[in-house]
Every structure is written in C-alpha cells, then in structure tokens.
Design an enzyme around this catalytic site. Structure first.
Site, PDB file in Angstrom:
ATOM      1  N   LYS A  87       8.373  -0.511  10.184  1.00 36.63           N
ATOM      2  CA  LYS A  87       7.101  -0.094  10.770  1.00 36.63           C
ATOM      3  C   LYS A  87       6.737  -0.890  12.020  1.00 36.63           C
ATOM      4  O   LYS A  87       6.863  -2.112  12.035  1.00 36.63           O
ATOM      5  CB  LYS A  87       5.964  -0.265   9.754  1.00 36.63           C
ATOM      6  N   GLY A 220      -0.098   7.200  -1.719  1.00 35.81           N
ATOM      7  CA  GLY A 220      -0.756   7.321  -3.013  1.00 35.81           C
ATOM      8  C   GLY A 220       0.121   7.925  -4.097  1.00 35.81           C
ATOM      9  O   GLY A 220      -0.327   8.108  -5.224  1.00 35.81           O
TER      10      GLY A 220
END
Lengths: 300, 197
Positions: A87, A220
């Site tokens: 990232k 999630g």
C-alpha cells in the site's frame, strides 16, 4: 514503458489489467510478516498484501499510517511465490515509486493509510507496476480508472469486521453499471456529467455492462459466508484484511474463505467450511464509528 | 462438442467466451462429476498453487490425471501449463501438478509483475501472422523431454509453448487478446480425439 531493444512491451494496460484477471475467483490476504505470508500462501491465497499493521490495528492505535518498511516488504517477497501487493498513501507518488523499485507486483493506493494529498490521486499511468484503488461508487471507480488504475476494489469499511459497507459499495457499483446499460445515448452525456467521469468510459461501460478492469470487494469481510456473499453480489474476488489474522484460528479461517470463494454459490460447501472455525475477529459496528473515523470517506 | 473449463480460480470466463464463439458448448468444471461428458478441457490462467490445492481438496486431481492418461485433450494457459507439466521446478510447499506434458516448468520465470510484457511470437504450427502474446508473471518451459514438442520460443530462445499428443500448453494468454488460433488448434484435437469420459 517500451523496451527499445526488442518488440517486448512492458507496463501496457493489457499487461497491468491482465494480472488482475488472473487473480479472479481468489482471495488476497493482508499479512504483516513473512510467517503470515507463508500461512496465507499455504492456505491458497492468490496474492498477499504486505503491510506493517492490519487496518484493525491502524484503527485502534491511531496516528499517521504510511507505506511499510522496505525490509518488511522484501522479507515477504522473499517468502512467497504468489504476487505481493503493498500500500501507498493516496496521492503519495514517491511511496509508489519506492514500491515499484522494490518490485512489488501491485500497488494499492489505499484509504487505509493516511492520505498524503487531499486533492490529487497518483498519476498511475507513469508507472510500470499496476495499481488497485478503492471506490465506494461507480463515479469514483471511473475516476481512478481514468488516472490509470488497473483494478478496482470496493472499499467497504476496513478493520471493522462489519461487512455492511462492503455490501453497500458493491451493490452501489453494480447497480450504477446496470442503470447505465438502460440509458439512451443522449442520456449518457448527462450520466457522465453526474458521475464526474469521461464520457468515453461511461459509454464503454453502458455498452459492455461491466467495468473495463477487474472488481474485487474489500473492507469488513470476516467469514466464509461474507466472502461468498460478495461473490454472489458480483465481485470478481475478495480482499480479506484484518479478518484472518485477527481471528482465533487464522490458518483454518484462511483455508475456509478460499474454498468459500471458489464455491461461492454452493451453500453446502460454505456450511461445511464454516464449521468449527473458532472466533471471528471481534469487530466494530460501522454505525458506532464516528464519521471522521470512517476510512471509506477518504478518496474522492 | 462439449469443452470443460476448470473454473476453480482464474480467467476461466475468458476461455469460456472464446470457446463459445468458436461453436463449442462449455461446461464450467469444479467437481469430479462435472468432468463427465466433456470432450476436452481447458485449464485457465490464474495461480497454479491455488488451482492445485483446490483440485486436490475437491477430489478433481485424480479424475483429471486418469482422464489425461486416457487421452482427454487439454489446453492449459500459464497456470494451466504449470498444471500440465510433469515437473514443476519451484512450486510452493507440497505443490503438485496433474502432469501429462513431458516438460519441466519454472513459475514466474521472467520475474515480478514489472517484468511482465507483451510481444509477437512466431508459431509455425498455427501458420499465418505472428501471435500477439501476453506474458503475466509467466512460467517458461525450462526443458522439453523427448515426448513433447516445442511450439514457440521468445527472443532469448526460452520455450513458451508445447504440445504432446492431445495436450497443449502456453505460457501466455490467447484468451485475453482476441487470438483464437490456439483454441481452434485445440478444438481440432478435441474433434479428432473423439474422447468420451
């Protein structure tokens, strides 16, 4: 970038988007060290995301979250043979340059890290390495593709273990694509204006009924059933961040999610793999998160 | 004519689209019983370590080996080539292959994704203009045994396409470039083999 000594062409859109095509039907797992990367590869991950802290820890520890230490990324690249992603902060093109120099296989320009630029995203056409970017709706996805993203992941709400935002975002993107397909040509001009995206791209999606790049879901996903639901809603694959290594039995859960994604439409398989997995990550309800702490609102 | 496409992971839909456009019926194969009735099989691009794991876990690996031994025509691209290789030089812990091609392959032989590329390849067996080939973290065939035949090499001489009897393997992905000649060549094998499982 073209190699001038031969006809070989590197870093073309086809090559960049092509890697994402090969990841379809797979699970990309967040890992914070070589040991976790080994568990992920053995469990059947199609790729790993190398980072210093999973989103649940970034959330609980606070502070500025940045690109990982190159040593950590190197150690994970050395450990596994599947693709390694890492990232960079939104807009932080130098972190992206560093990650490309480290020879990661994909860069995630990610809202999970603290944004480095609140106006501009990275100009991803400048890179040989492909990028995946988050999106909560179709307009956001198309703006990222216009900037050169070769893969989109719906954002969800990372580090919560609450799948409701992931559901909302994949449904939104899929629904907006379906709506485009029903519009007449003259209506597409206005649709492009409303989506704040180039008309040509909007017209292409209206004609083909799909994004020109692979669409994964993230944010999630904590159980095999969560992952299978994302697939049934039309995702090409799933990212699982905190959901695996913040659970009671990461190895078993990783295995189970891989199988559930491959057999996403077979409830018997999902039932079988869901047995005895131990505790899922504890999680936070997105509705309990004050708005400034919602990562999905980063990026625009 | 019904062609199965192994659909556990990877770009199986792209293969299915090409095969349908060439007039085949297509069955997506994830379970042993779905192999019944196919006259040929495509193993798509994807992650070979994942396909290996899932084929073994869901009981497909042995039936596949038996079918290949009995003459089932199979075309594998990239991960599919790895699955068809008798020897995988650098698999993950415990990685196996279905086998059938008398070759040794090396995974990710060109390096990381930044070394992935597209280029034109001469493929004499197909005739016509060069094949535009996309290599994505692609494997190469490091050695070709006496029973297999090389079909194409990249500029540095490394082998990237092979055949042996009813089996074909390519390091690259005709299914994502609109190149149909490999699939046509494969379907000729399917037709002449007349295999029934």
């Amino acid at each position: 970038m073209t190699d001038t000594t031969s006809t070989e062409q590197f870093g073309s859109s086809r090559v960049k988007r092509g890697l994402a095509e090969m990841l379809k039907g797979g699970v990309i797992m967040d890992v914070v060290n070589a040991e976790q990367a080994r568990i992920a590869e053995d469990a059947g991950a199609v790729a790993v995301m190398a980072l210093e802290r999973v989103p649940a820890d970034i959330r609980s520890q606070g502070g500025v979250a940045r690109m990982s230490d190159p040593d950590l990324i190197d150690s994970i690249i050395a450990e596994v043979s599947i693709p390694v992603m890492a990232k960079a902060r939104i807009g932080h093109f130098v972190e992206a340059q560093v990650l490309q120099a480290l020879e990661v296989d994909y860069i995630d320009e990610s809202e999970v890290l603290s944004p480095a630029d609140y106006v501009n995203h990275i100009d991803k056409w400048n890179f040989t390495v492909p990028f995946v970017c988050g999106a909560t709706n179709l307009g956001e996805a198309l703006r990222r593709i216009t900037e050169g993203a070769a893969m989109i992941r719906s954002k969800g709400e990372a580090g919560t273990g609450d799948v409701s935002e992931a559901t909302k975002h994949i449904r939104t993107i899929k629904g907006e694509i379906a709506r485009l397909s029903s519009l007449t040509k003259d209506e597409l001009y206005v649709a492009a204006k409303e989506l704040q995206a180039p008309y040509e791209l909007v017209a292409e999606i209206a004609a083909t009924g799909k994004l020109p790049v692979v669409l994964f879901t993230a944010g999630g996903v904590a159980t095999p059933a969560d992952a299978a639901m994302m697939m049934q809603l039309g995702a090409d694959g799933v990212f699982v961040g905190s959901g695996i290594f913040k659970s009671g039995n990461p190895q078993e859960r990783a295995n189970a999610i891989v199988k559930a994604v491959a057999f996403y439409d077979d409830a018997k398989v999902i039932a079988e793999v869901s047995r005895g997995l131990g505790e899922a990550m504890v999680g936070i309800n997105v509705s309990d998160l004050p708005a400034p702490h919602r990562l999905s609102e980063r990026g625009w | 004519m019904t062609v199965g496409v192994l659909a556990l992971q990877g770009d199986f839909r792209e293969h299915a689209t090409v095969l349908r456009s060439l007039g085949s019926d297509v069955v997506l194969v994830r379970r042993p019983e779905e192999l019944a009735g196919v006259n040929g099989l495509v193993i798509p691009g994807g992650e070979s370590s994942v396909m290996d794991k899932l084929t073994r876990m869901f009981g497909l690996a042995e039936p596949l080996r038996a079918a290949v031994a009995a003459g089932l025509p199979v075309y594998g691209t990239c991960a599919g080539l790895i699955m068809l290789a008798d020897t995988v030089l650098d698999g993950i812990n415990g990685q196996q292959s279905i086998g059938g091609l008398d070759i040794s392959v090396r995974r990710n032989a060109f390096g990381s994704q930044t070394a992935s590329f597209e280029t034109d390849l001469d493929v004499p067996v197909l005739g016509g203009p060069p094949v535009h080939a996309v290599f994505i973290r692609a494997p190469v065939v490091e050695s070709v045994g006496p029973n297999a035949t090389a079909l194409a090499t990249v500029a540095d001489g490394r082998c990237v396409a092979v055949e042996q009897g009813n089996l074909i393997g390519t390091s690259f992905h005709p299914e994502i470039t609109g190149e149909h000649r490999f699939h046509e060549y494969f379907l000729q094998k399917v037709r002449s083999a007349g295999f029934r499982s």
